[in-house]
Design a protein around this motif. Sequence first.
Motif, PDB file in Angstrom:
ATOM      1  N   ARG A 147       2.714  -4.981   6.452  1.00  0.00           N
ATOM      2  CA  ARG A 147       3.048  -5.073   4.656  1.00  0.00           C
ATOM      3  C   ARG A 147       4.227  -5.056   4.432  1.00  0.00           C
ATOM      4  NH1 ARG A 147       3.363  -2.148   0.285  1.00  0.00           N
ATOM      5  NH2 ARG A 147       2.248  -0.793   1.254  1.00  0.00           N
ATOM      6  N   ARG A 148       4.334  -4.012   4.449  1.00  0.00           N
ATOM      7  CA  ARG A 148       6.289  -3.104   4.382  1.00  0.00           C
ATOM      8  C   ARG A 148       6.975  -4.155   4.948  1.00  0.00           C
ATOM      9  NH1 ARG A 148       7.328   3.113   4.325  1.00  0.00           N
ATOM     10  NH2 ARG A 148       8.925   2.120   3.276  1.00  0.00           N
ATOM     11  N   VAL A 149       6.629  -4.792   6.908  1.00  0.00           N
ATOM     12  CA  VAL A 149       7.645  -5.087   7.694  1.00  0.00           C
ATOM     13  C   VAL A 149       7.722  -5.984   6.938  1.00  0.00           C
ATOM     14  CG1 VAL A 149       8.331  -6.385   9.691  1.00  0.00           C
ATOM     15  CG2 VAL A 149       7.188  -3.804   9.320  1.00  0.00           C
ATOM     16  N   ILE A 150       6.883  -7.065   6.410  1.00  0.00           N
ATOM     17  CA  ILE A 150       6.258  -8.728   5.626  1.00  0.00           C
ATOM     18  C   ILE A 150       7.590  -8.757   4.080  1.00  0.00           C
ATOM     19  CG2 ILE A 150       4.980 -10.069   5.096  1.00  0.00           C
ATOM     20  CD1 ILE A 150       3.648  -9.182   7.214  1.00  0.00           C
ATOM     21  N   ARG A 151       7.139  -7.422   3.314  1.00  0.00           N
ATOM     22  CA  ARG A 151       7.992  -7.584   2.654  1.00  0.00           C
ATOM     23  C   ARG A 151       9.613  -7.061   2.157  1.00  0.00           C
ATOM     24  NH1 ARG A 151       9.135  -9.329  -2.010  1.00  0.00           N
ATOM     25  NH2 ARG A 151       8.493  -8.282  -4.421  1.00  0.00           N
ATOM     26  N   ALA A 152      10.267  -6.852   3.942  1.00  0.00           N
ATOM     27  CA  ALA A 152      11.330  -6.543   3.117  1.00  0.00           C
ATOM     28  C   ALA A 152      11.747  -7.956   3.796  1.00  0.00           C
ATOM     29  CB  ALA A 152      11.539  -5.332   4.696  1.00  0.00           C
ATOM     30  N   LEU A 153      11.341  -8.539   4.749  1.00  0.00           N
ATOM     31  CA  LEU A 153      11.299  -9.967   5.024  1.00  0.00           C
ATOM     32  C   LEU A 153      11.551 -10.542   4.170  1.00  0.00           C
ATOM     33  CD1 LEU A 153      10.481 -10.107   8.979  1.00  0.00           C
ATOM     34  CD2 LEU A 153      12.417  -9.575   8.161  1.00  0.00           C
ATOM     35  N   GLU A 154      10.396 -11.032   3.392  1.00  0.00           N
ATOM     36  CA  GLU A 154       9.708 -11.446   2.725  1.00  0.00           C
ATOM     37  C   GLU A 154      11.175 -11.490   1.491  1.00  0.00           C
ATOM     38  OE1 GLU A 154       6.194 -12.751   0.103  1.00  0.00           O
ATOM     39  OE2 GLU A 154       6.792 -10.807   0.101  1.00  0.00           O
ATOM     40  N   ILE A 155      11.821 -11.069   1.321  1.00  0.00           N
ATOM     41  CA  ILE A 155      12.634 -10.115   0.187  1.00  0.00           C
ATOM     42  C   ILE A 155      13.997 -11.199   0.963  1.00  0.00           C
ATOM     43  CG2 ILE A 155      14.328  -8.552  -1.098  1.00  0.00           C
ATOM     44  CD1 ILE A 155      11.940  -7.140  -1.155  1.00  0.00           C
ATOM     45  N   TYR A 156      14.328 -10.653   2.621  1.00  0.00           N
ATOM     46  CA  TYR A 156      15.479 -11.331   2.365  1.00  0.00           C
ATOM     47  C   TYR A 156      15.577 -12.737   2.388  1.00  0.00           C
ATOM     48  CZ  TYR A 156      19.627 -12.049   6.145  1.00  0.00           C
ATOM     49  OH  TYR A 156      20.393 -12.445   6.459  1.00  0.00           O
ATOM     50  N   GLU A 157      14.469 -13.341   3.462  1.00  0.00           N
ATOM     51  CA  GLU A 157      14.303 -15.139   3.362  1.00  0.00           C
ATOM     52  C   GLU A 157      14.420 -15.740   1.351  1.00  0.00           C
ATOM     53  OE1 GLU A 157      14.947 -16.356   5.754  1.00  0.00           O
ATOM     54  OE2 GLU A 157      13.785 -15.016   7.091  1.00  0.00           O
ATOM     55  N   SER A 158      13.806 -14.793   0.650  1.00  0.00           N
ATOM     56  CA  SER A 158      13.629 -15.640  -0.742  1.00  0.00           C
ATOM     57  C   SER A 158      15.036 -15.271  -1.171  1.00  0.00           C
ATOM     58  CB  SER A 158      12.295 -15.376  -1.069  1.00  0.00           C
ATOM     59  OG  SER A 158      12.517 -13.169  -1.452  1.00  0.00           O
ATOM     60  N   GLN A 197      -2.685   8.506   4.810  1.00  0.00           N
ATOM     61  CA  GLN A 197      -2.598   7.147   3.608  1.00  0.00           C
ATOM     62  C   GLN A 197      -0.563   6.854   3.868  1.00  0.00           C
ATOM     63  OE1 GLN A 197      -3.686  10.387   0.720  1.00  0.00           O
ATOM     64  NE2 GLN A 197      -5.317   8.447  -0.023  1.00  0.00           N
ATOM     65  N   GLU A 198      -0.697   5.708   3.114  1.00  0.00           N
ATOM     66  CA  GLU A 198       0.998   5.028   2.830  1.00  0.00           C
ATOM     67  C   GLU A 198       1.573   6.067   1.917  1.00  0.00           C
ATOM     68  OE1 GLU A 198       1.535   1.305   2.772  1.00  0.00           O
ATOM     69  OE2 GLU A 198       0.153   0.493   4.906  1.00  0.00           O
ATOM     70  N   PHE A 199       2.484   6.274   1.273  1.00  0.00           N
ATOM     71  CA  PHE A 199       3.462   6.763   0.257  1.00  0.00           C
ATOM     72  C   PHE A 199       4.768   5.726   0.708  1.00  0.00           C
ATOM     73  CE2 PHE A 199       5.475   9.850  -2.138  1.00  0.00           C
ATOM     74  CZ  PHE A 199       4.965  10.195  -3.203  1.00  0.00           C
ATOM     75  N   SER A 200       4.523   4.922  -0.550  1.00  0.00           N
ATOM     76  CA  SER A 200       6.517   3.793  -0.714  1.00  0.00           C
ATOM     77  C   SER A 200       6.747   4.587  -1.685  1.00  0.00           C
ATOM     78  CB  SER A 200       5.602   2.328  -1.078  1.00  0.00           C
ATOM     79  OG  SER A 200       4.973   2.386  -2.827  1.00  0.00           O
ATOM     80  N   VAL A 201       7.918   3.913  -2.177  1.00  0.00           N
ATOM     81  CA  VAL A 201       9.467   4.362  -2.667  1.00  0.00           C
ATOM     82  C   VAL A 201       8.732   4.089  -4.138  1.00  0.00           C
ATOM     83  CG1 VAL A 201      10.463   2.038  -2.348  1.00  0.00           C
ATOM     84  CG2 VAL A 201      11.504   4.274  -3.367  1.00  0.00           C
ATOM     85  N   LYS A 208      12.976   3.144   7.923  1.00  0.00           N
ATOM     86  CA  LYS A 208      11.984   3.634   7.195  1.00  0.00           C
ATOM     87  C   LYS A 208      10.502   3.199   7.101  1.00  0.00           C
ATOM     88  CE  LYS A 208      15.707   4.708   3.078  1.00  0.00           C
ATOM     89  NZ  LYS A 208      16.636   4.298   4.107  1.00  0.00           N
ATOM     90  N   ILE A 209      10.478   2.693   7.885  1.00  0.00           N
ATOM     91  CA  ILE A 209       9.163   1.514   8.557  1.00  0.00           C
ATOM     92  C   ILE A 209       8.776   1.543   9.636  1.00  0.00           C
ATOM     93  CG2 ILE A 209       7.731  -0.486   7.831  1.00  0.00           C
ATOM     94  CD1 ILE A 209      10.262  -2.025   5.805  1.00  0.00           C
ATOM     95  N   HIS A 210       7.460   1.588   9.550  1.00  0.00           N
ATOM     96  CA  HIS A 210       6.807   2.348  10.422  1.00  0.00           C
ATOM     97  C   HIS A 210       6.568   0.132  11.261  1.00  0.00           C
ATOM     98  CE1 HIS A 210       4.011   2.678  14.406  1.00  0.00           C
ATOM     99  NE2 HIS A 210       4.468   4.464  14.561  1.00  0.00           N
ATOM    100  N   PRO A 211       6.668   0.517  13.067  1.00  0.00           N
ATOM    101  CA  PRO A 211       6.817  -1.019  13.034  1.00  0.00           C
ATOM    102  C   PRO A 211       4.910  -1.461  12.417  1.00  0.00           C
ATOM    103  CG  PRO A 211       7.442  -0.084  14.940  1.00  0.00           C
ATOM    104  CD  PRO A 211       7.459   1.190  13.514  1.00  0.00           C
TER     105      PRO A 211
END
Length: 309
Positions: free
Chosen positions: A160-171, A70-74, A153-156
Amino acid sequence: MKKNVISIMGPTAVGKTNLSIEIAKKFNGEVISGDSMQVYKGLDIGTAKIKPSEMQGITHHMLDIREADQEFSVSDFKENVQKYINDITARGNLPIIVGGSGLYIQAALYDYNFSEAKRDHTITNKMEEIIESEGIMPLYNRLVEIDPEQAEKIHPNNHRRVIRALEIYESTGMTMTAYKENQSMESPYKPILLGLDMERELLYRRINERVDHMMKDGLLDEVKNLYAKGYENCQSMNAIGYKEFIPYFKNEQSLEETIELLKRNSRRYAKRQLTWFRNKMDLTWFHMTPATIDKQFANILDELAGILK
């Protein structure tokens, strides 16, 4: 009045667990594990999870609350820690958070809001198309380039988490790491932040010895069991103490090389932890040596008695 919350931070193998037990015994405390990997069932030896026989009757929380796949986010971490803080203080007891990464502890103690950055579905859709046509690695490598701290902190395979981190940077033009750092440092609690440190050479020797003890205690079988269940690409297996063994299971490196890699990664992580704590958080530091550890624990207990009275 704000609730007192103690957080004991510092590199691995410095004595945080033993100190937490002493504080809990003296001040009617309950321990909350701050290690986001100790939430996983079956990850015991490699995460240095406290054994029931070592708890000395002290209640511990945030252990074995997730399955290893299972995933466990911040955000999950923050929500759970704050729940336990409220439950513990409602019983009239003292919450003591032990260990964990600086960002996760800050998120819980300073109530970071992770939903403020709005989703940009145009960016999301574009990245999903890239994954479909080229795979995840072009995006993951981009994240490593712009925000290596978050990428670690993110497995390749956690798209979902990779996209979210990049999305925050791009936006927003801010990395996920910077986004979290720039949130309010006003806490809903009264945090008492304790930092344990140790002379570097001694610390590294203790880390190496800890890895040797883990191997004797059955770490190899523990990781092999998780690998056999197909958890190779799960978030839990990206933890130090687990990911190092995957090349060994694939016959890409020897066991001796694996152990040395684990020791090296553990030492490097300890160094990064210390740098983070010193630069990003206002801790009261206590220097530990084998000869003075009992005296330092006594000093800490005396200081807390003055603060908590």
